[in-house]
Design a protein around this motif. Structure first.
Motif, PDB file in Angstrom:
ATOM      1  N   ASP A  80     -59.426 -10.060 -70.102  1.00 44.38           N
ATOM      2  CA  ASP A  80     -59.383 -10.582 -71.470  1.00 44.38           C
ATOM      3  C   ASP A  80     -58.306  -9.899 -72.306  1.00 44.38           C
ATOM      4  O   ASP A  80     -58.190 -10.142 -73.506  1.00 44.38           O
ATOM      5  CB  ASP A  80     -60.748 -10.391 -72.154  1.00 44.38           C
ATOM      6  N   SER A  81     -57.495  -9.044 -71.668  1.00 46.30           N
ATOM      7  CA  SER A  81     -56.549  -8.233 -72.436  1.00 46.30           C
ATOM      8  C   SER A  81     -55.160  -8.833 -72.540  1.00 46.30           C
ATOM      9  O   SER A  81     -54.406  -8.511 -73.452  1.00 46.30           O
ATOM     10  CB  SER A  81     -56.448  -6.835 -71.819  1.00 46.30           C
ATOM     11  N   TRP A  82     -54.786  -9.706 -71.602  1.00 42.15           N
ATOM     12  CA  TRP A  82     -53.417 -10.231 -71.608  1.00 42.15           C
ATOM     13  C   TRP A  82     -53.394 -11.650 -71.087  1.00 42.15           C
ATOM     14  O   TRP A  82     -54.138 -12.007 -70.167  1.00 42.15           O
ATOM     15  CB  TRP A  82     -52.510  -9.355 -70.740  1.00 42.15           C
ATOM     16  N   ARG A  83     -52.549 -12.470 -71.692  1.00 44.74           N
ATOM     17  CA  ARG A  83     -52.334 -13.835 -71.220  1.00 44.74           C
ATOM     18  C   ARG A  83     -50.865 -14.165 -71.452  1.00 44.74           C
ATOM     19  O   ARG A  83     -50.335 -13.925 -72.536  1.00 44.74           O
ATOM     20  CB  ARG A  83     -53.226 -14.821 -71.963  1.00 44.74           C
ATOM     21  N   GLY A  84     -50.214 -14.700 -70.434  1.00 43.28           N
ATOM     22  CA  GLY A  84     -48.797 -14.986 -70.556  1.00 43.28           C
ATOM     23  C   GLY A  84     -48.379 -16.220 -69.786  1.00 43.28           C
ATOM     24  O   GLY A  84     -49.103 -16.703 -68.904  1.00 43.28           O
ATOM     25  N   LEU A  85     -47.194 -16.706 -70.118  1.00 45.27           N
ATOM     26  CA  LEU A  85     -46.638 -17.907 -69.502  1.00 45.27           C
ATOM     27  C   LEU A  85     -45.456 -17.522 -68.634  1.00 45.27           C
ATOM     28  O   LEU A  85     -44.570 -16.782 -69.079  1.00 45.27           O
ATOM     29  CB  LEU A  85     -46.197 -18.896 -70.581  1.00 45.27           C
ATOM     30  N   VAL A  86     -45.433 -18.023 -67.411  1.00 38.29           N
ATOM     31  CA  VAL A  86     -44.347 -17.743 -66.476  1.00 38.29           C
ATOM     32  C   VAL A  86     -43.619 -19.046 -66.164  1.00 38.29           C
ATOM     33  O   VAL A  86     -44.252 -20.050 -65.813  1.00 38.29           O
ATOM     34  CB  VAL A  86     -44.877 -17.116 -65.169  1.00 38.29           C
ATOM     35  N   ASP A  87     -42.305 -19.029 -66.301  1.00 37.26           N
ATOM     36  CA  ASP A  87     -41.491 -20.217 -66.043  1.00 37.26           C
ATOM     37  C   ASP A  87     -40.889 -20.167 -64.647  1.00 37.26           C
ATOM     38  O   ASP A  87     -40.510 -19.096 -64.151  1.00 37.26           O
ATOM     39  CB  ASP A  87     -40.355 -20.327 -67.070  1.00 37.26           C
ATOM     40  N   PHE A  88     -40.759 -21.351 -64.042  1.00 38.84           N
ATOM     41  CA  PHE A  88     -40.131 -21.495 -62.732  1.00 38.84           C
ATOM     42  C   PHE A  88     -39.052 -22.570 -62.812  1.00 38.84           C
ATOM     43  O   PHE A  88     -39.094 -23.442 -63.683  1.00 38.84           O
ATOM     44  CB  PHE A  88     -41.162 -21.884 -61.664  1.00 38.84           C
ATOM     45  N   GLY A  89     -38.128 -22.505 -61.869  1.00 37.23           N
ATOM     46  CA  GLY A  89     -37.061 -23.508 -61.824  1.00 37.23           C
ATOM     47  C   GLY A  89     -37.435 -24.747 -61.042  1.00 37.23           C
ATOM     48  O   GLY A  89     -36.790 -25.788 -61.165  1.00 37.23           O
ATOM     49  N   ASP A  90     -38.482 -24.654 -60.217  1.00 40.04           N
ATOM     50  CA  ASP A  90     -38.932 -25.799 -59.412  1.00 40.04           C
ATOM     51  C   ASP A  90     -40.399 -25.588 -59.054  1.00 40.04           C
ATOM     52  O   ASP A  90     -40.941 -24.502 -59.242  1.00 40.04           O
ATOM     53  CB  ASP A  90     -38.069 -25.954 -58.152  1.00 40.04           C
ATOM     54  N   PRO A  91     -41.051 -26.616 -58.494  1.00 41.54           N
ATOM     55  CA  PRO A  91     -42.492 -26.513 -58.242  1.00 41.54           C
ATOM     56  C   PRO A  91     -42.876 -25.783 -56.962  1.00 41.54           C
ATOM     57  O   PRO A  91     -44.042 -25.428 -56.791  1.00 41.54           O
ATOM     58  CB  PRO A  91     -42.928 -27.984 -58.155  1.00 41.54           C
TER      59      PRO A  91
END
Length: 227
Positions: A80-91
């Motif tokens: 419950d301490s951290w939430r983040g978004l990770v981007d990728f270049g393809d699936p």
């Protein structure tokens, strides 16, 4: 004067691309390749330059295919301490397999998640340094071409404001601009795909553009529109 001002701005952008941007990306990639796993009791300062391993839970993934508007992301959480978004270049190969609740292993380098893995399947994120300096060189070369073209056209107009043909937008200027774009990306993209050194981009692109400028130059007897 406006054309000459644009030429100066483009020349500065070209300098930044070759003297700052390209060396910075090259050094960052070399540091990343040379990085080793962090020791068990590494300090915060040491952890910036080594590869640390963390475990997260997948909250959701978004795979949206649509050309330039494509979106490939994974939302992760650590309790419950951290939430983040990770981007990728393809699936693929990992993102398209992930489901809500999956536990994944993240490799972090300089506070960025650079690799995500699960059950032996790994995928680099958009934050992972890449050896794609060819496109840095292509963009810098495009700025150089634009600087040379606008300076030449602006100088001719200053010297001869009433008779500056063929140094006008239509047709010579337009042809030069679109040809320079085609040359830069036509050389830069294949160089990335093949993996040849970045310096081959200007080594091939400069002579190619010089030849194109000479061949497209209006010859006597051909109609030329000055606009």
């Amino acid at each position: 004067m406006l054309l000459i001002l644009l030429a100066l701005i483009s020349a500065v952008l070209c300098y930044i691309a070759f003297a700052r941007w390209l060396p910075s990306d090259r050094d960052r990639y070399r540091d990343y390749v040379a990085a080793e796993p962090c020791p068990a009791r590494a300090t915060a300062q040491v952890q910036k330059d080594c590869l640390s391993t963390w475990h997260f839970t997948v909250v959701k993934t978004v795979i949206k295919r649509g050309g330039k508007s494509s979106t490939y992301t994974a939302t992760l959480k650590d309790g419950d301490s951290w939430r983040g978004l990770v981007d990728f270049g393809d699936p693929g190969p990992l993102l398209e397999r992930l489901e809500q609740g999956d536990r994944v292993t993240a490799t972090i380098w300089r506070r960025d998640i650079v690799v995500l893995s699960k059950d032996g399947v790994r995928q680099s994120t958009s934050d992972a340094p890449r050896d794609e300096l060819q496109m840095n060189a292509a963009i810098g070369m495009l700025a150089a071409f634009f600087a040379a073209q606008t300076f030449a056209f602006g100088a001719v107009r200053l010297v001869s404001p009433r008779d500056y043909a063929p140094f006008a937008w239509d047709p010579y200027g337009r042809r030069l601009l679109f040809t320079s774009i085609a040359v830069c990306f036509g050389v830069g993209l294949p160089a990335v795909w093949i993996g040849i050194p970045w310096w081959t981009v200007p080594a091939v692109g400069l002579p190619a553009m010089a030849c194109a400028a000479v061949l497209m130059y209006p010859r006597p007897g051909r109609p030329t529109a000055a606009r």
